[in-house]
Design an enzyme around this catalytic site. Sequence first.
Site, PDB file in Angstrom:
ATOM      1  N   ALA A  14       8.594  43.726 -46.739  1.00 32.72           N
ATOM      2  CA  ALA A  14       7.501  43.423 -47.663  1.00 32.72           C
ATOM      3  C   ALA A  14       7.860  43.692 -49.115  1.00 32.72           C
ATOM      4  O   ALA A  14       7.251  43.129 -50.024  1.00 32.72           O
ATOM      5  CB  ALA A  14       6.260  44.230 -47.275  1.00 32.72           C
ATOM      6  N   SER A  16      11.467  44.028 -50.167  1.00 35.63           N
ATOM      7  CA  SER A  16      12.785  43.503 -50.511  1.00 35.63           C
ATOM      8  C   SER A  16      13.407  42.826 -49.300  1.00 35.63           C
ATOM      9  O   SER A  16      12.948  42.981 -48.164  1.00 35.63           O
ATOM     10  CB  SER A  16      13.708  44.628 -51.008  1.00 35.63           C
ATOM     11  OG  SER A  16      13.951  45.564 -49.975  1.00 35.63           O
ATOM     12  N   GLY A  17      14.458  42.069 -49.576  1.00 35.82           N
ATOM     13  CA  GLY A  17      15.237  41.450 -48.522  1.00 35.82           C
ATOM     14  C   GLY A  17      16.691  41.854 -48.660  1.00 35.82           C
ATOM     15  O   GLY A  17      17.144  42.223 -49.745  1.00 35.82           O
ATOM     16  N   HIS A 242      10.658  39.360 -35.133  1.00 38.13           N
ATOM     17  CA  HIS A 242       9.809  40.399 -35.711  1.00 38.13           C
ATOM     18  C   HIS A 242      10.662  41.614 -36.051  1.00 38.13           C
ATOM     19  O   HIS A 242      11.390  42.138 -35.204  1.00 38.13           O
ATOM     20  CB  HIS A 242       8.714  40.784 -34.723  1.00 38.13           C
ATOM     21  CG  HIS A 242       7.653  41.634 -35.339  1.00 38.13           C
ATOM     22  ND1 HIS A 242       6.822  42.428 -34.606  1.00 38.13           N
ATOM     23  CD2 HIS A 242       7.272  41.807 -36.627  1.00 38.13           C
ATOM     24  CE1 HIS A 242       5.981  43.055 -35.398  1.00 38.13           C
ATOM     25  NE2 HIS A 242       6.238  42.689 -36.644  1.00 38.13           N
ATOM     26  N   ASP A 243      10.568  42.083 -37.283  1.00 37.28           N
ATOM     27  CA  ASP A 243      11.420  43.187 -37.720  1.00 37.28           C
ATOM     28  C   ASP A 243      11.207  44.452 -36.904  1.00 37.28           C
ATOM     29  O   ASP A 243      12.153  45.197 -36.638  1.00 37.28           O
ATOM     30  CB  ASP A 243      11.250  43.466 -39.217  1.00 37.28           C
ATOM     31  CG  ASP A 243       9.803  43.662 -39.660  1.00 37.28           C
ATOM     32  OD1 ASP A 243       8.900  43.728 -38.798  1.00 37.28           O
ATOM     33  OD2 ASP A 243       9.563  43.738 -40.877  1.00 37.28           O
ATOM     34  N   THR A 265       6.834  50.226 -44.802  1.00 38.64           N
ATOM     35  CA  THR A 265       5.536  49.888 -45.398  1.00 38.64           C
ATOM     36  C   THR A 265       4.421  50.116 -44.384  1.00 38.64           C
ATOM     37  O   THR A 265       3.346  50.621 -44.713  1.00 38.64           O
ATOM     38  CB  THR A 265       5.545  48.422 -45.865  1.00 38.64           C
ATOM     39  OG1 THR A 265       6.570  48.247 -46.849  1.00 38.64           O
ATOM     40  CG2 THR A 265       4.207  48.042 -46.472  1.00 38.64           C
ATOM     41  N   ASN A 302      -0.548  49.836 -35.000  1.00 40.46           N
ATOM     42  CA  ASN A 302      -0.158  49.652 -36.398  1.00 40.46           C
ATOM     43  C   ASN A 302      -0.877  50.694 -37.247  1.00 40.46           C
ATOM     44  O   ASN A 302      -2.112  50.727 -37.281  1.00 40.46           O
ATOM     45  CB  ASN A 302      -0.558  48.259 -36.892  1.00 40.46           C
ATOM     46  CG  ASN A 302       0.445  47.201 -36.527  1.00 40.46           C
ATOM     47  OD1 ASN A 302       0.739  47.016 -35.361  1.00 40.46           O
ATOM     48  ND2 ASN A 302       0.960  46.500 -37.515  1.00 40.46           N
ATOM     49  N   GLY A 412      13.475  52.790 -42.816  1.00 38.72           N
ATOM     50  CA  GLY A 412      13.584  53.344 -44.161  1.00 38.72           C
ATOM     51  C   GLY A 412      12.793  54.606 -44.374  1.00 38.72           C
ATOM     52  O   GLY A 412      13.146  55.446 -45.214  1.00 38.72           O
TER      53      GLY A 412
END
Length: 499
Positions: A14, A16-17, A242-243, A265, A302, A412
Amino acid sequence: MSSILKVLALDLGAESGRAVLGKFDGEGLSLEEVHRFPNEPVRIPDGLHWDVLRLFHEMKRGLGLAMQKHGKDLAGLGVDTWGVDFGLLGRGDVLLGNPHHYRDHRTDGAAGEVFKILPQDEIFRRTGIQFMQINTIFQLWAMKRSGSPILEMAETLLMLPDLFNFLFTGKKASEFTIATTSELYDPTEGDWSRAILDALGLPGHIFTHIVQPGTVIGPLGPWVAREIGAGGEIPVIAPAGHDTACAVAAVPARQADYVYISSGTWSLVGVEVTRPVINELTMTLNFTNEGGVAGTFRLLKNVTGLWLVQQCRRAWERAGEALTYDQITEMARRARPLASIIDPDCGRFLSPEDMPSEIQRCCEETGQPVPQTRGEIVRCALDSLALKYRWVVERLEDILGRKLPVIHIVGGGTKNTLLCQLAANATGRPVIAGPVEATAIGNSIMQAMALGYIRSIAEAREMVRRSFPLRAYEPVAAERGAWDDAYERFLKLLEACAT
């Protein structure tokens, strides 16, 4: 192909890539970041959008840089993104505008309207997916109720990783893990839920066939190959679109009973199961059953994650104070613990104009001390996240009827050592943190499995344990009483918010 397998993981988050090269040498896996780029949504008169053309440009740039360095040794590439968002193609496979961002307000009120047509329990019975206003089902309904000309012109719907696969190859397919996030997939039927689509009057013809994670979509299209100077055919592989599914594939667990938290995120808190758990309890608790890899489903909740901290940082940056995440975390570490708490998943935190002010207002309205400093505000957010983790873990134990003694945190968020320790303290369970780059690792693993380099997910996880550092956090026994007291306050807060 050289003895070392090299694949490129294109991982979009959401914020960065990244284009990350995964290198397998038979014993371990190493990662090399080739390219990183920002992912900044764009607001125009009709709402908030993802800039997918810019993202695709940056992905091609990352692929080009990988080709320059590794050339013919590159054995494949795979794309993963967040869930629920999609693009629409019209006649001639023309992209019909930039996809909307899931935080756009067009879905406000959509869920209530859908439930008047199709009851919640019927939707959950067919899909097993938790209800969030950002879900694809509600995005499509919002388009229908507004008379969207784009929806009327659409011939194909592609979830975001599937859209990028199409842009790379010209081939259209829907990958399983990302399809399940739509709340339009029926795991019993193993296909899109025609019953839901028909009941809501949504165009069923725009949905494509579903493929499993680890499927080769097709070779890189010549229009891309020419642009980046690629020779030969590079297969584009659907890893797990899906990540979160990619991140969970990289969880370095040995035992069967564990909880994973994919931390970024969002915080995705759950367990792996062999079949969806669809019953009254999971529906009441609003848990979800998303598709996983290797024949699994991910029973999870979630939880709003480091979005709270990210938005605080952005608000302070707009006010002229640029702070690093390390600085913000250190401020929080020095702040008084458990002074004030919030429900991270309260709707007011989904897309506020000013996150620090919203946290302060919430504390004031619930009769708690109002955090004043930056450290106090972020400490409130992190303490509250840890308490929500405990709530979810305990509910998972209720659903499964067994204890879950250890937590694996990947992604992360593991770089936030304070949050990892707070999670151990709040839950009273040891936390094993790492790897940080779980999504890129899982993406690379699934490509290696598709190419026959790795035989099983168990073998892959053993490789992860050998290849990346992990850090263990034990709960601090002396703080147990304070956390138990705070948890009682938290439960009362959840009850008050529910009413």
